[in-house]
Design a protein around this motif. Structure first.
Motif, short mmCIF file in Angstrom:
data_model
loop_
_atom_site.label_atom_id
_atom_site.label_comp_id
_atom_site.label_asym_id
_atom_site.label_seq_id
_atom_site.Cartn_x
_atom_site.Cartn_y
_atom_site.Cartn_z
N LYS A 1 -1.04 17.04 6.07
CA LYS A 1 -2.42 16.35 6.68
C LYS A 1 -2.56 15.36 6.06
O LYS A 1 -3.26 14.31 6.65
N ILE A 2 -2.17 15.29 4.74
CA ILE A 2 -2.52 13.99 3.96
C ILE A 2 -1.67 12.82 4.61
O ILE A 2 -2.39 11.80 4.70
N ILE A 3 -0.39 13.09 4.90
CA ILE A 3 0.40 12.14 5.33
C ILE A 3 -0.09 11.69 6.58
O ILE A 3 -0.01 10.33 7.15
N SER A 4 -0.52 12.60 7.42
CA SER A 4 -0.98 12.21 8.93
C SER A 4 -2.31 11.22 8.89
O SER A 4 -2.58 10.47 9.41
N ASP A 5 -3.03 11.57 7.75
CA ASP A 5 -4.14 10.70 7.25
C ASP A 5 -3.94 9.53 6.86
O ASP A 5 -4.70 8.49 7.24
N GLY B 1 -3.75 3.56 8.47
CA GLY B 1 -2.71 2.20 8.68
C GLY B 1 -1.62 2.64 8.12
O GLY B 1 -1.29 3.66 7.26
N ARG B 2 -0.61 1.73 8.22
CA ARG B 2 0.80 1.82 7.63
C ARG B 2 0.86 1.79 6.02
O ARG B 2 0.01 1.17 5.53
N ILE B 3 1.56 2.78 5.62
CA ILE B 3 1.86 2.96 4.15
C ILE B 3 3.22 2.35 4.03
O ILE B 3 4.12 2.69 4.77
N ASP B 4 3.39 1.53 2.94
CA ASP B 4 4.89 1.02 2.58
C ASP B 4 5.76 2.14 1.85
O ASP B 4 7.02 1.78 1.84
N GLY B 5 5.08 3.13 1.50
CA GLY B 5 5.99 4.15 0.60
C GLY B 5 5.15 5.27 0.29
O GLY B 5 3.82 5.40 0.48
N LEU B 6 5.69 6.34 -0.12
CA LEU B 6 5.01 7.71 -0.55
C LEU B 6 5.25 8.04 -1.94
O LEU B 6 6.62 7.96 -2.36
N ILE B 7 4.36 8.40 -2.77
CA ILE B 7 4.69 8.78 -4.06
C ILE B 7 4.23 10.41 -4.43
O ILE B 7 3.04 10.56 -3.92
N ILE B 8 4.94 11.31 -4.60
CA ILE B 8 4.65 12.71 -4.64
C ILE B 8 4.72 12.91 -6.19
O ILE B 8 5.71 12.75 -6.88
N ASP B 9 3.41 13.37 -6.65
CA ASP B 9 3.09 13.42 -8.12
C ASP B 9 3.25 14.99 -8.53
O ASP B 9 2.43 15.91 -8.14
N LEU B 10 4.51 15.54 -9.00
CA LEU B 10 4.46 16.97 -9.58
C LEU B 10 4.58 16.92 -11.04
O LEU B 10 4.81 18.27 -11.61
N ARG B 11 3.93 16.13 -11.51
CA ARG B 11 3.58 16.41 -12.95
C ARG B 11 2.76 17.25 -13.32
O ARG B 11 1.31 17.58 -12.66
N GLY B 12 2.98 18.14 -14.21
CA GLY B 12 2.10 19.37 -14.63
C GLY B 12 2.15 20.58 -13.57
O GLY B 12 1.54 21.61 -13.84
N ASN B 13 3.06 20.32 -12.77
CA ASN B 13 3.15 21.47 -11.83
C ASN B 13 4.22 22.57 -12.21
O ASN B 13 5.45 22.16 -11.98
N GLY B 14 3.77 23.62 -12.55
CA GLY B 14 4.56 24.59 -13.00
C GLY B 14 5.22 25.39 -11.89
O GLY B 14 5.99 26.19 -12.42
N GLY B 15 5.22 25.22 -10.57
CA GLY B 15 6.06 25.79 -9.74
C GLY B 15 4.90 26.63 -8.70
O GLY B 15 3.91 26.11 -8.35
N GLY B 16 5.59 27.90 -8.24
CA GLY B 16 4.80 28.72 -7.19
C GLY B 16 5.78 29.25 -6.38
O GLY B 16 6.94 29.98 -6.74
N PHE B 17 5.38 29.51 -5.01
CA PHE B 17 6.34 30.09 -4.03
C PHE B 17 7.59 29.17 -3.84
O PHE B 17 7.44 27.97 -3.44
N VAL C 1 0.73 -1.22 0.11
CA VAL C 1 0.00 0.04 0.02
C VAL C 1 0.86 1.20 0.00
O VAL C 1 1.70 1.42 0.98
N PHE C 2 0.54 2.20 -0.99
CA PHE C 2 1.50 3.41 -1.03
C PHE C 2 0.59 4.64 -0.98
O PHE C 2 -0.50 4.54 -1.73
N GLY C 3 0.92 5.65 -0.18
CA GLY C 3 0.24 6.84 -0.35
C GLY C 3 0.88 7.56 -1.68
O GLY C 3 1.96 7.47 -2.01
N GLY D 1 14.15 17.29 12.71
CA GLY D 1 13.34 16.02 12.72
C GLY D 1 13.03 15.92 11.24
O GLY D 1 12.89 16.75 10.58
N VAL D 2 12.40 14.62 11.04
CA VAL D 2 11.76 14.28 9.81
C VAL D 2 10.41 13.89 9.82
O VAL D 2 10.15 13.14 10.78
N PHE D 3 9.49 14.69 9.18
CA PHE D 3 8.12 14.13 9.27
C PHE D 3 7.78 12.98 8.73
O PHE D 3 7.04 12.18 9.14
#
Length: 504
Positions: free
Chosen positions: A208-212, A217-233, A176-178, A269-271
């Motif tokens: 908040k999403i990671i805390s959810d 329940g435990r997730i085995d890993g995390l996928i951050i999807d930045l496709r199409g993300n043109g940036g920001g601050f 199970v991956f987030g 620390g590491v969240f």
């Protein structure tokens, strides 16, 4: 012919509604882009829209609007907003008049540009706006209703970071991956300055999403999807990186004077310290590249996808009304966004023109398009500076070659991937052909083939304005994730990683 006539009529109407503000913005940007592609002028209306996108909030009624023929039509009601709570405004209703306050004059808005109607409807929190509305399905000569709404602050949740879980079976085991989709790096600085404890930002939403995920329940890993993300601050890219590292430099910034500063994550620390994959594509730019580059330089996660945009410059907005001479006019003058610096990875390399090269490559139709900083005229060149001392996490440097071999072997056997490659070949062929048949039967065949290719390819790219012009995402986040080949493959890559580190 009737369809064609309506299209030309609509184009003619749009041109006739062009205002001096639009022309001035166009002229100023044509001039500024002769020197730098990212130095721009924003008219007051354009800046309002930009500010909403970057803060993911606005003050208004909570309705998405579009123009249909001469009418301003309600496309969607934003959950929790004034329109939703009143239950007096509904999708497909047509707004034909807008009045301010309890007894302000009703302004007829039939035939108006959508952005001008939006400007009338938006307003300060707790103020009243009255809408004259033709109900969905009513004829044009039907008696309209008047809807009275009290404006409020609207949070644009559908354009914010979203999370879901991905369940895959890999080598006989269930994982199970987030998955977190981040469309931009946003922060509501007005709310921060006002002391609002519930202000929106990319980093807070991701936390908040990671805390959810942890509560579910435990997730085995995390996928951050930045496709199409043109940036920001820039600050949000630094804050977000800080969730995955324990203090340290994130990015270097060199000013026009030559002075180099280092932006740090200073939080101890590491969240989240588990396995991490970051998805990027050719449209991932600026703040997305800062985050992806930092994760790659720390060897904190695996970068998957295609080469990113290559925007390695920093812009600073200047409110023209701060200039005394312009302020005395009493009119809003807009803003100028000026390139003032370049940013560099902590390794010393720039992302300017070259972007971030992923650890594991996955082809995209963007590979066949003229997209990227190196296609922009007058873009600044690539260079490098000294690196900054930083920690390197885990065993990724040694494991990545093995992950690449397994990734390639798996895709070679995946019929969906082979079908995807064929679609890319057809797309490349169509672009290189550069011709469209005038034979109706042939053209219909080409269009149907293109439609099928587009429908199939749509699952491999992320989806793309409230009291704003625009439309809602047509498919749910969850369903798109289930069909997304790259997200599925990223899950298998993380499963491979877990298997390999378990063997050591």
């Amino acid at each position: 012919m009737e369809t064609l006539r309506k299209r030309y009529k609509r184009i003619e109407r749009n041109i006739s509604q062009t205002q001096s503000e639009d022309v001035f913005q166009l002229l100023m940007n044509a001039l500024s882009e002769c020197f730098d592609p990212h130095t721009n002028y924003f008219s007051p209306k354009s800046f309002d829209d930009f500010k909403i996108r970057m803060s993911q909030s606005l003050e208004g009624i909570g309705a998405r609007l579009m123009t249909e023929n001469e009418y301003t039509k309600v496309v969607e009601i934003v959950p929790g907003g004034p329109a939703d709570k009143s239950n007096d405004l509904h999708p497909n209703d047509r707004i034909i008049g807008v009045g301010q306050g309890v007894d302000g004059e009703i302004v007829d808005v039939i035939g108006w540009r959508i952005d001008d109607v939006v400007q009338l409807i938006r307003g300060k929190k707790s103020t009243i706006v009255r809408l004259v509305v033709l109900r969905a399905g009513d004829p044009e000569d039907a008696a309209p209703d008047t809807v009275v709404l009290v404006r409020d602050k609207i949070k644009l949740e559908d354009q914010s970071a979203k999370g879901d879980t991905l369940h895959i079976r890999h080598e006989g085991r269930e994982y199970v991956f987030g998955v977190i989709d981040i469309p931009s790096f946003y922060a509501d600085f007005d709310a921060i300055r006002a002391g609002d404890p519930d202000y929106k930002s990319t980093t807070r939403d991701v936390q908040k999403i990671i805390s959810d995920f942890r509560r579910q329940g435990r997730i085995d890993g995390l996928i951050i999807d930045l496709r199409g993300n043109g940036g920001g601050f820039l600050s949000e890219a630094i804050e977000l990186t800080g969730l995955f590292i324990d203090r340290g430099p994130v990015v270097q910034v060199r000013e026009t004077s030559g002075k180099v500063g280092v932006e740090w994550d200073n939080r101890p620390g590491v969240f989240y310290d588990g396995p991490l994959a970051v998805l990027v594509d050719r449209v991932s730019a600026s703040a997305s590249e800062i985050f992806a580059a930092a994760i790659q330089d720390y060897r904190r996660g695996i970068i998957i996808g295609s080469q990113t945009f290559g925007k390695g410059t920093v812009q600073r907005p200047i409110d023209l009304n701060r200039i005394p001479l312009l302020r005395r006019t009493g009119q809003r003058m807009g803003q100028v966004k000026i390139t003032t610096a370049k940013f560099y990875r902590i390794s010393g390399r720039s992302t300017q023109n070259v972007g971030v090269i992923p650890d594991l490559a996955f082809p995209s139709r963007y590979d066949y398009m003229d997209i990227g900083e190196n296609t922009r005229p007058n873009a600044l060149s690539y260079d490098a500076i000294d690196s900054v001392r930083h920690e390197v996490y885990g065993q990724l440097r040694r494991i990545i070659p093995v992950l690449i071999r397994r990734h390639q072997a798996r895709l070679e056997k995946d019929p969906r991937y082979q079908e995807y490659l064929e679609e890319l070949k057809e797309y490349q062929k169509a672009r290189e052909n550069g011709r469209i048949s005038l034979n109706e039967a042939e053209r219909r065949r080409e269009r149907e083939k293109s439609r099928q290719t587009e429908k199939s390819a749509a699952v491999n790219r992320p989806a793309a304005a409230s009291d704003s012009a625009g439309s809602a995402r047509s498919d749910s986040f969850h369903q798109r994730r289930l069909k997304d080949l790259l997200v599925q493959e990223s899950g298998h890559v993380l499963a491979d990683y877990l298997t390999l580190i378990g063997q050591n």
